[in-house]
Design a protein around this motif. Structure first.
Motif, PDB file in Angstrom:
ATOM      1  N   VAL A  19       0.830  -1.199   0.000  1.00  0.00           N
ATOM      2  CA  VAL A  19       0.000   0.000   0.000  1.00  0.00           C
ATOM      3  C   VAL A  19       0.862   1.246   0.000  1.00  0.00           C
ATOM      4  CG1 VAL A  19      -1.852  -1.178   1.187  1.00  0.00           C
ATOM      5  CG2 VAL A  19      -0.138   0.050   2.524  1.00  0.00           C
ATOM      6  N   GLY A  20       0.233   2.384  -0.351  1.00  0.00           N
ATOM      7  CA  GLY A  20       0.922   3.658  -0.346  1.00  0.00           C
ATOM      8  C   GLY A  20       1.057   4.220  -1.741  1.00  0.00           C
ATOM      9  N   PRO A  85       2.346   8.986   5.160  1.00  0.00           N
ATOM     10  CA  PRO A  85       1.705  10.110   5.848  1.00  0.00           C
ATOM     11  C   PRO A  85       0.604   9.636   6.785  1.00  0.00           C
ATOM     12  CG  PRO A  85       0.981   9.975   3.555  1.00  0.00           C
ATOM     13  CD  PRO A  85       2.078   8.963   3.727  1.00  0.00           C
ATOM     14  N   PRO A  86       0.408  10.346   7.911  1.00  0.00           N
ATOM     15  CA  PRO A  86       1.224  11.469   8.403  1.00  0.00           C
ATOM     16  C   PRO A  86       2.616  10.980   8.794  1.00  0.00           C
ATOM     17  CG  PRO A  86      -0.350  10.797  10.077  1.00  0.00           C
ATOM     18  CD  PRO A  86      -0.701  10.022   8.838  1.00  0.00           C
ATOM     19  N   CYS A 141      10.283  11.114  -3.096  1.00  0.00           N
ATOM     20  CA  CYS A 141       9.413  11.505  -1.989  1.00  0.00           C
ATOM     21  C   CYS A 141       9.669  10.572  -0.810  1.00  0.00           C
ATOM     22  CB  CYS A 141       7.953  11.461  -2.413  1.00  0.00           C
ATOM     23  SG  CYS A 141       7.413   9.868  -3.044  1.00  0.00           S
ATOM     24  N   LEU A 142       9.074  10.847   0.328  1.00  0.00           N
ATOM     25  CA  LEU A 142       9.313  10.027   1.512  1.00  0.00           C
ATOM     26  C   LEU A 142       8.895   8.577   1.280  1.00  0.00           C
ATOM     27  CD1 LEU A 142       9.151  13.062   2.683  1.00  0.00           C
ATOM     28  CD2 LEU A 142       8.822  11.911   4.873  1.00  0.00           C
ATOM     29  N   GLU A 143       7.812   8.392   0.522  1.00  0.00           N
ATOM     30  CA  GLU A 143       7.311   7.034   0.301  1.00  0.00           C
ATOM     31  C   GLU A 143       8.212   6.207  -0.616  1.00  0.00           C
ATOM     32  OE1 GLU A 143       3.521   9.706   0.347  1.00  0.00           O
ATOM     33  OE2 GLU A 143       5.661   9.915  -0.114  1.00  0.00           O
ATOM     34  N   ASN A 144       9.183   6.846  -1.268  1.00  0.00           N
ATOM     35  CA  ASN A 144      10.035   6.139  -2.217  1.00  0.00           C
ATOM     36  C   ASN A 144      11.477   5.983  -1.733  1.00  0.00           C
ATOM     37  OD1 ASN A 144       8.031   5.635  -4.081  1.00  0.00           O
ATOM     38  ND2 ASN A 144       8.422   7.484  -5.268  1.00  0.00           N
ATOM     39  N   VAL A 145      11.681   6.112  -0.431  1.00  0.00           N
ATOM     40  CA  VAL A 145      13.016   5.913   0.148  1.00  0.00           C
ATOM     41  C   VAL A 145      12.909   4.871   1.259  1.00  0.00           C
ATOM     42  CG1 VAL A 145      14.974   6.986   1.323  1.00  0.00           C
ATOM     43  CG2 VAL A 145      13.673   8.293  -0.378  1.00  0.00           C
ATOM     44  N   VAL A 146      13.769   3.869   1.203  1.00  0.00           N
ATOM     45  CA  VAL A 146      13.797   2.808   2.210  1.00  0.00           C
ATOM     46  C   VAL A 146      14.853   3.153   3.252  1.00  0.00           C
ATOM     47  CG1 VAL A 146      14.097   0.337   2.635  1.00  0.00           C
ATOM     48  CG2 VAL A 146      13.129   1.127   0.461  1.00  0.00           C
ATOM     49  N   PHE A 147      14.477   3.022   4.531  1.00  0.00           N
ATOM     50  CA  PHE A 147      15.371   3.335   5.649  1.00  0.00           C
ATOM     51  C   PHE A 147      15.679   2.088   6.462  1.00  0.00           C
ATOM     52  CE2 PHE A 147      14.266   7.600   4.700  1.00  0.00           C
ATOM     53  CZ  PHE A 147      15.147   8.439   5.388  1.00  0.00           C
ATOM     54  N   SER A 186       2.116  22.094   5.082  1.00  0.00           N
ATOM     55  CA  SER A 186       3.065  21.195   5.741  1.00  0.00           C
ATOM     56  C   SER A 186       2.425  20.473   6.921  1.00  0.00           C
ATOM     57  CB  SER A 186       4.290  21.985   6.215  1.00  0.00           C
ATOM     58  OG  SER A 186       5.190  21.165   6.917  1.00  0.00           O
ATOM     59  N   ALA A 187       1.589  21.174   7.660  1.00  0.00           N
ATOM     60  CA  ALA A 187       0.999  20.617   8.882  1.00  0.00           C
ATOM     61  C   ALA A 187       0.077  19.437   8.622  1.00  0.00           C
ATOM     62  CB  ALA A 187       0.235  21.715   9.626  1.00  0.00           C
ATOM     63  N   VAL A 188      -0.357  19.251   7.383  1.00  0.00           N
ATOM     64  CA  VAL A 188      -1.264  18.152   7.058  1.00  0.00           C
ATOM     65  C   VAL A 188      -0.576  16.807   7.249  1.00  0.00           C
ATOM     66  CG1 VAL A 188      -2.598  17.060   5.218  1.00  0.00           C
ATOM     67  CG2 VAL A 188      -2.619  19.555   5.475  1.00  0.00           C
ATOM     68  N   SER A 189       0.702  16.709   6.850  1.00  0.00           N
ATOM     69  CA  SER A 189       1.392  15.409   6.873  1.00  0.00           C
ATOM     70  C   SER A 189       2.680  15.391   7.664  1.00  0.00           C
ATOM     71  CB  SER A 189       1.698  14.956   5.433  1.00  0.00           C
ATOM     72  OG  SER A 189       0.517  14.769   4.694  1.00  0.00           O
TER      73      SER A 189
END
Length: 276
Positions: A19-20, A85-86, A141-147, A186-189
């Motif tokens: 998902v995402g 997100p968030p 974007c944040l969703e496309n980087v693995v940590f 910015s505050a949304v996510s």
């Protein structure tokens, strides 16, 4: 904007939908160590590029396995943490941000040694309008980087990759990771209290951005934001339900107006911080 992986370390071995993201919703399936997803039109050229990246020392991307007869692609699954997100605090720390800059520079350094496939019809929707000599990711974007352990270790989802300048890819990345949004958006996510000016400098330092590119970056960010707005407008005009719903829930085009005005108002502040 797009996505091919949303899970954590030690995942189950059974097939599962990942998902995402806003594209390929429900169509990305993980089968054990493989991810199967709709193949982009540039899949053959993109797979060749991913293999060449690994040959040039960049092992931080999924490895292409094969294309299927029904128009899908199979890639290796990369275990790790991916922020949704968030966005959680761990994804917005200064070390995390710096590591994203380092990872992007590794991608560009490896890519600079690989000749571009000029026969491929690379997607233009988020591509650098000035073109360039490397294949930019265009959607870090944040969703496309693995940590792992709070540091960026891999990039996923290269569907929107296209030739461009390195500073364009840095600008696209900065939009998401700083984030370069007005406070209301910015505050949304994102967590509150993030210092946009300081974070932009951290990303540029992590990447090792040259002085000339630092001077250009704020205006390139504005240019990239305009491209992202046009991308969203095209999706809405085509009746894409995901983008239509997202636009409605985020406040419509007034949100984009607000972001662009905020960026223009902070251009000099960002430039000074980058060059100081």
């Amino acid at each position: 904007m797009t996505n091919d992986q949303r899970t954590l370390t030690n995942p189950p071995t059974e097939s599962e939908a990942l998902v995402g993201g806003m594209m390929n919703t429900g169509a990305v399936i993980r089968h054990g160590a493989l991810v199967e997803r709709p193949a982009p039109p540039t899949a053959r050229a993109l797979h060749a590029h991913l293999r060449a990246l690994e040959e040039h020392g960049f092992d931080a991307a999924p490895k292409p396995i094969r294309l299927t007869a029904d128009g899908r692609e199979q890639l290796t699954f990369i275990p790790g943490d991916v922020a949704l997100p968030p966005f959680p605090r761990w994804a917005t720390t200064e070390p995390a941000l710096r590591s994203v800059g380092v990872l992007l520079r590794r991608l560009h350094d490896a890519g600079a040694a690989i000749p571009l496939d000029t026969s491929a019809e690379w997607p233009r929707s988020l591509a650098d309008p000035e073109g360039g000599t490397i294949l930019c990711h265009n959607d870090v974007c944040l969703e496309n980087v693995v940590f792992r352990d709070g540091h960026a270790i891999a990039l996923i989802d290269f569907d929107l990759a296209a030739p461009g300048r390195p500073v364009w890819d840095v600008a696209m990345t900065a939009r998401y990771w700083i984030p370069l949004l007005d406070p209301t958006s910015s505050a949304v996510s994102f967590p509150t209290g993030l210092d946009s000016t300081a974070r932009l400098r951290i990303l540029a330092d992590g990447y090792g951005l040259a002085p000339q590119e630092r001077a250009e970056l704020p205006r390139v960010v504005e240019q990239a934001t305009a491209s992202c707005r046009a991308f969203a407008a095209d999706r809405v005009a085509d009746g894409d339900p995901t983008y239509t719903r997202a636009l409605s829930e985020s406040g419509g085009w007034q949100r984009w107006d607000r972001i662009e005005e905020w960026l223009a108002a902070h251009r000099e502040t960002f430039t000074t911080a980058l060059l100081s």
